[in-house]
Design a protein around this motif. Sequence first.
Motif, short mmCIF file in Angstrom:
data_model
loop_
_atom_site.label_atom_id
_atom_site.label_comp_id
_atom_site.label_asym_id
_atom_site.label_seq_id
_atom_site.Cartn_x
_atom_site.Cartn_y
_atom_site.Cartn_z
N HIS A 38 0.83 -1.21 0.00
CA HIS A 38 0.00 0.00 0.00
C HIS A 38 0.86 1.26 0.00
O HIS A 38 0.50 2.28 -0.62
CB HIS A 38 -0.93 -0.01 1.22
CG HIS A 38 -2.15 -0.85 1.04
ND1 HIS A 38 -2.51 -1.87 1.90
CD2 HIS A 38 -3.11 -0.84 0.07
CE1 HIS A 38 -3.63 -2.43 1.48
NE2 HIS A 38 -4.02 -1.83 0.37
N GLU A 39 2.00 1.21 0.68
CA GLU A 39 2.92 2.35 0.66
C GLU A 39 3.43 2.62 -0.76
O GLU A 39 3.50 3.77 -1.20
CB GLU A 39 4.10 2.07 1.59
CG GLU A 39 5.15 3.17 1.65
CD GLU A 39 6.33 2.80 2.51
OE1 GLU A 39 7.39 3.44 2.36
OE2 GLU A 39 6.21 1.87 3.34
N LEU A 40 3.78 1.54 -1.46
CA LEU A 40 4.23 1.70 -2.85
C LEU A 40 3.10 2.20 -3.75
O LEU A 40 3.33 3.01 -4.65
CB LEU A 40 4.78 0.37 -3.37
CG LEU A 40 6.07 -0.13 -2.72
CD1 LEU A 40 6.34 -1.57 -3.11
CD2 LEU A 40 7.25 0.77 -3.11
N ALA A 41 1.88 1.74 -3.49
CA ALA A 41 0.74 2.21 -4.28
C ALA A 41 0.55 3.71 -4.12
O ALA A 41 0.15 4.41 -5.06
CB ALA A 41 -0.53 1.48 -3.85
N GLY A 42 0.87 4.23 -2.93
CA GLY A 42 0.72 5.66 -2.67
C GLY A 42 1.64 6.52 -3.50
O GLY A 42 1.43 7.75 -3.60
N GLN A 43 2.65 5.91 -4.15
CA GLN A 43 3.56 6.68 -4.98
C GLN A 43 2.87 7.29 -6.20
O GLN A 43 3.39 8.24 -6.79
CB GLN A 43 4.74 5.81 -5.43
CG GLN A 43 5.69 5.43 -4.31
CD GLN A 43 6.88 4.63 -4.80
OE1 GLN A 43 6.82 3.97 -5.84
NE2 GLN A 43 7.96 4.67 -4.05
N VAL A 44 1.70 6.78 -6.58
CA VAL A 44 1.00 7.37 -7.72
C VAL A 44 0.64 8.83 -7.44
O VAL A 44 0.46 9.62 -8.38
CB VAL A 44 -0.28 6.57 -8.10
CG1 VAL A 44 0.07 5.17 -8.55
CG2 VAL A 44 -1.27 6.54 -6.95
N ASP A 45 0.54 9.19 -6.16
CA ASP A 45 0.21 10.56 -5.79
C ASP A 45 1.41 11.36 -5.27
O ASP A 45 1.38 12.59 -5.30
CB ASP A 45 -0.88 10.57 -4.71
CG ASP A 45 -2.21 10.04 -5.22
OD1 ASP A 45 -2.61 10.43 -6.33
OD2 ASP A 45 -2.82 9.23 -4.51
N GLY A 222 -13.96 0.50 -7.15
CA GLY A 222 -12.75 0.87 -6.43
C GLY A 222 -11.63 1.33 -7.35
O GLY A 222 -11.86 1.86 -8.44
N GLU A 223 -10.41 1.12 -6.88
CA GLU A 223 -9.22 1.59 -7.60
C GLU A 223 -8.13 0.52 -7.54
O GLU A 223 -7.72 0.10 -6.46
CB GLU A 223 -8.72 2.89 -6.97
CG GLU A 223 -7.49 3.47 -7.63
CD GLU A 223 -7.06 4.78 -7.00
OE1 GLU A 223 -7.40 5.84 -7.55
OE2 GLU A 223 -6.39 4.74 -5.94
N ARG A 224 -7.67 0.09 -8.71
CA ARG A 224 -6.62 -0.92 -8.82
C ARG A 224 -5.29 -0.24 -9.16
O ARG A 224 -5.20 0.46 -10.17
CB ARG A 224 -6.95 -1.95 -9.91
CG ARG A 224 -5.95 -3.08 -10.03
CD ARG A 224 -6.17 -3.83 -11.34
NE ARG A 224 -5.45 -5.10 -11.41
CZ ARG A 224 -4.16 -5.23 -11.72
NH1 ARG A 224 -3.42 -4.15 -11.98
NH2 ARG A 224 -3.60 -6.43 -11.77
N ILE A 225 -4.27 -0.46 -8.34
CA ILE A 225 -2.95 0.10 -8.60
C ILE A 225 -1.95 -1.05 -8.71
O ILE A 225 -1.92 -1.94 -7.86
CB ILE A 225 -2.52 1.09 -7.50
CG1 ILE A 225 -3.49 2.28 -7.47
CG2 ILE A 225 -1.08 1.57 -7.74
CD1 ILE A 225 -3.22 3.26 -6.36
N GLY A 226 -1.20 -1.03 -9.78
CA GLY A 226 -0.19 -2.07 -10.01
C GLY A 226 1.09 -1.47 -10.52
O GLY A 226 1.20 -0.24 -10.70
N ALA A 227 2.07 -2.31 -10.74
CA ALA A 227 3.37 -1.88 -11.26
C ALA A 227 3.82 -2.83 -12.35
O ALA A 227 3.45 -4.02 -12.34
CB ALA A 227 4.41 -1.83 -10.15
N GLU A 228 4.59 -2.31 -13.28
CA GLU A 228 5.16 -3.13 -14.34
C GLU A 228 6.59 -2.68 -14.58
O GLU A 228 6.84 -1.50 -14.86
CB GLU A 228 4.32 -2.99 -15.62
CG GLU A 228 4.75 -3.90 -16.74
CD GLU A 228 3.74 -3.93 -17.89
OE1 GLU A 228 4.16 -3.82 -19.05
OE2 GLU A 228 2.52 -4.05 -17.59
N LEU A 229 7.52 -3.61 -14.47
CA LEU A 229 8.94 -3.33 -14.72
C LEU A 229 9.34 -3.97 -16.03
O LEU A 229 9.23 -5.19 -16.20
CB LEU A 229 9.81 -3.88 -13.59
CG LEU A 229 9.62 -3.26 -12.19
CD1 LEU A 229 10.56 -3.92 -11.19
CD2 LEU A 229 9.83 -1.75 -12.24
#
Length: 235
Positions: A38-45, A222-229
């Motif tokens: 969740h902390e990493l998801a907060g990086q979107v803001d 809701g809101e889905r937050i993911g990452a892709e490297l």
Amino acid sequence: MTLSATADTELDWADVATQLDAEGYALLPRMFAPDHAHELAGQVDTLKSLRRVSLDSVDLGRGDILRFGSSLPAPWAAWRAGFYRKLAPIANRWNETMDVGYRYPAELDEFIQRNREAGQTQPQSHLSRLRVGDYLTLHQSSAGEHVFPLQVVALLTESGKDFQGGEFVLTEQRPRMQSRPMVLPLRLGDVAVISTARRPFKGTKGFYRVNLKHAISRVRGGERIGAELSFHDAP
């Protein structure tokens, strides 16, 4: 290399390779502790360096991706380099199996330098934010002379609580066969290594190449937050 703040064991890379050979993806459950995810998801803001791109503007669906740029922030840069170091031998074995002469260097920095020399200068690693009605269409990141055959995805919010829908989907097209759909059962903090575009598949008459694409189904709430490297840059 471990991503979870609570784990102290190394990944079983032999098992990762076995999963990739069999299915074209490998699931790495709970690589992030829930609070860390969740902390990493907060990086979107909070990350000022992120560059927002509307999926609609690039004909890839609806929602936003937020590109990291050429210099990934901590801790993503270290994870990307560490994953590459472990995945390069698998990528080279795949190329050998498919009779492809190209070999990937052992370190990410050298591979990125090859990208730059070939005019591949557009970073592709990003966070994604999908809200109600948003989705990512089937696609593959395979443009350019230097394409790494594997990439890493992560889910940073919780299905059923933070969002509904939004399943991660892979399709695999084998010669003269219907496409095979696969739904990756990602949970909060899970990571998956997936095939970027092509991989070897062992058939009855030896190995041949199969083609893969990936997508995210429509988010229903809701809101889905993911990452892709991604390990290679686009032209």
